[in-house]
Design an enzyme around this catalytic site. Structure first.
Site, PDB file in Angstrom:
ATOM      1  N   ASN A  11     -22.015  41.072  -2.305  1.00 25.87           N
ATOM      2  CA  ASN A  11     -23.349  41.482  -2.655  1.00 25.87           C
ATOM      3  C   ASN A  11     -23.521  42.242  -3.767  1.00 25.87           C
ATOM      4  O   ASN A  11     -23.026  43.489  -3.788  1.00 25.87           O
ATOM      5  CB  ASN A  11     -23.797  41.981  -1.352  1.00 25.87           C
ATOM      6  N   LYS A  13     -26.125  43.281  -5.040  1.00 27.69           N
ATOM      7  CA  LYS A  13     -27.168  44.097  -5.099  1.00 27.69           C
ATOM      8  C   LYS A  13     -28.121  44.039  -6.381  1.00 27.69           C
ATOM      9  O   LYS A  13     -28.188  42.911  -6.987  1.00 27.69           O
ATOM     10  CB  LYS A  13     -26.898  45.481  -4.615  1.00 27.69           C
ATOM     11  N   HIS A  95     -30.431  42.973   5.292  1.00 20.93           N
ATOM     12  CA  HIS A  95     -29.467  43.964   4.768  1.00 20.93           C
ATOM     13  C   HIS A  95     -30.172  45.431   5.231  1.00 20.93           C
ATOM     14  O   HIS A  95     -31.463  45.398   4.880  1.00 20.93           O
ATOM     15  CB  HIS A  95     -29.091  43.744   3.325  1.00 20.93           C
ATOM     16  N   GLU A  97     -30.440  48.102   3.343  1.00 19.33           N
ATOM     17  CA  GLU A  97     -31.268  48.511   2.265  1.00 19.33           C
ATOM     18  C   GLU A  97     -32.722  47.911   2.378  1.00 19.33           C
ATOM     19  O   GLU A  97     -33.596  48.449   1.928  1.00 19.33           O
ATOM     20  CB  GLU A  97     -30.546  48.396   1.064  1.00 19.33           C
ATOM     21  N   GLU A 165     -22.592  45.840   9.329  1.00 14.71           N
ATOM     22  CA  GLU A 165     -22.555  47.130   8.338  1.00 14.71           C
ATOM     23  C   GLU A 165     -22.954  48.212   8.718  1.00 14.71           C
ATOM     24  O   GLU A 165     -24.242  48.585   8.755  1.00 14.71           O
ATOM     25  CB  GLU A 165     -23.363  46.485   7.126  1.00 14.71           C
ATOM     26  N   GLY A 171     -21.407  51.888   0.593  1.00 14.74           N
ATOM     27  CA  GLY A 171     -21.311  52.637  -0.657  1.00 14.74           C
ATOM     28  C   GLY A 171     -20.932  53.990  -0.454  1.00 14.74           C
ATOM     29  O   GLY A 171     -21.027  54.898  -1.533  1.00 14.74           O
ATOM     30  N   SER A 210     -17.990  49.712   2.467  1.00 13.05           N
ATOM     31  CA  SER A 210     -16.634  50.319   1.638  1.00 13.05           C
ATOM     32  C   SER A 210     -15.392  49.444   1.944  1.00 13.05           C
ATOM     33  O   SER A 210     -14.366  50.066   2.031  1.00 13.05           O
ATOM     34  CB  SER A 210     -16.659  51.348   2.229  1.00 13.05           C
TER      35      SER A 210
HETATM   36  P1  PGA Z   1     -20.362  48.536  -0.197  1.00 16.18           P
HETATM   37  O1  PGA Z   1     -21.578  47.404   0.247  1.00 16.18           O
HETATM   38  O2  PGA Z   1     -19.245  47.613  -0.208  1.00 16.18           O
HETATM   39  O3  PGA Z   1     -20.491  48.853  -1.724  1.00 16.18           O
HETATM   40  O4  PGA Z   1     -20.050  49.556   0.629  1.00 16.18           O
HETATM   41  C1  PGA Z   1     -21.660  46.550   1.429  1.00 16.18           C
HETATM   42  C2  PGA Z   1     -22.886  46.131   1.401  1.00 16.18           C
HETATM   43  O5  PGA Z   1     -24.059  46.740   1.251  1.00 16.18           O
HETATM   44  O6  PGA Z   1     -23.070  44.971   1.742  1.00 16.18           O
END
Ligand code: PGA
Length: 247
Positions: A11, A13, A95, A97, A165, A171, A210
């Site tokens: 992803n 983003k 997601h 976010e 997640e 992150g 992560s």
């Molecule tokens: P990350 O993000 O691997 O940077 O923690 C995962 C995601 O949001 O899909």
């Protein structure tokens, strides 16, 4: 129906540019001959260029969101059909976010999942709890409620994945323990069985939050982990490959 396992999806983003397609090309070259299923979900402006850059490669391309409708007065949005026309074969939906920044409810996510199926895209539906919810002992109930609310009945018998997640792991460099991951993935599998009957055994349950080369092997081999949804570590081909090689 058997869905090839595992799926490692990146992803990107709101990251990447035409120059970043070089990372995708490097990845595709290194994967040639390997049987693992790999996807990159770049910003929608890069879906078409990425398809061109990866012609004849096994890397699948996905979107990061889609609108429930086919077309209309929805400034700034993109439909599943548009993503498919540009070269996407899958789409990330719900997601955290987007749930947080755009107030996406389970109902809204379910409508988008329906749109993805209509447009011929394989949905990756994200769920996950906040740190407060986990500390309060509510992680399992929050996530299973998200599953029930975000997955429409029309998914029965279709190819899709769920991505677990934990929001506090995205992150941050933090990850749940292996037993927490397994407990959640088993609970998600049981809920899929409740909702879809025998069809509930097919969807992959990805872990996201992560994931990096150093922790990928143990996470990917945990019970009911059918792959990974990878954010930051998918931006560099070498890091993403380190995760893929841990399969
Ligand atoms: P990350 O993000 O691997 O940077 O923690 C995962 C995601 O949001 O899909």
């Amino acid at each position: 129906m058997t869905i090839p396992r595992p799926l490692i999806a990146g992803n990107w983003k709101m990251n990447g540019s035409l120059a970043a397609l070089e990372e995708a090309r490097t990845l595709a070259a290194a994967l040639s001959g390997k049987s693992v299923r790999v996807a990159i979900c770049p910003p929608s402006t890069l879906v078409g260029p990425m398809r061109q850059a990866l012609l004849n490669s096994q890397v699948l391309i996905g979107g990061q969101d889609c609108h429930p409708e086919v077309a209309g007065p929805f400034t700034g949005d993109i439909s599943a059909e548009m993503l498919a026309e540009a070269g996407a074969v899958m789409v990330i939906l719900g997601h955290s976010e987007r749930r947080a920044a755009y107030g996406e409810t389970d109902d809204r996510v379910a409508a988008k999942v329906g749109a993805a199926l209509r447009g011929g895209l394989e949905p990756i539906v994200c769920v996950g709890e906040t740190l407060d919810q986990r500390k309060a002992g509510d992680a399992l109930s929050v996530v299973t409620a998200q599953i029930r609310g975000s997955l429409p009945a029309t998914l029965a018998g279709r190819v899709f994945s769920v991505a677990y997640e934990p929001i506090w792991a995205i992150g941050t460099g933090l990850t749940p323990t292996l037993s927490e991951i397994e407990e959640m993935h088993l609970a998600i599998r049981a809920t899929l069985g409740d909702v879809f009957g025998t069809d509930g055994s097919s969807p992959l349950i990805l872990y996201g939050g992560s994931v990096k080369p150093s922790n990928a092997a143990e996470i990917l081999h945990a019970a009911e982990v059918g792959g990974a949804l990878v954010g930051g570590a998918s931006l560099k081909a070498t890091d993403f490959l380190g995760i893929i090689e841990a399969v």
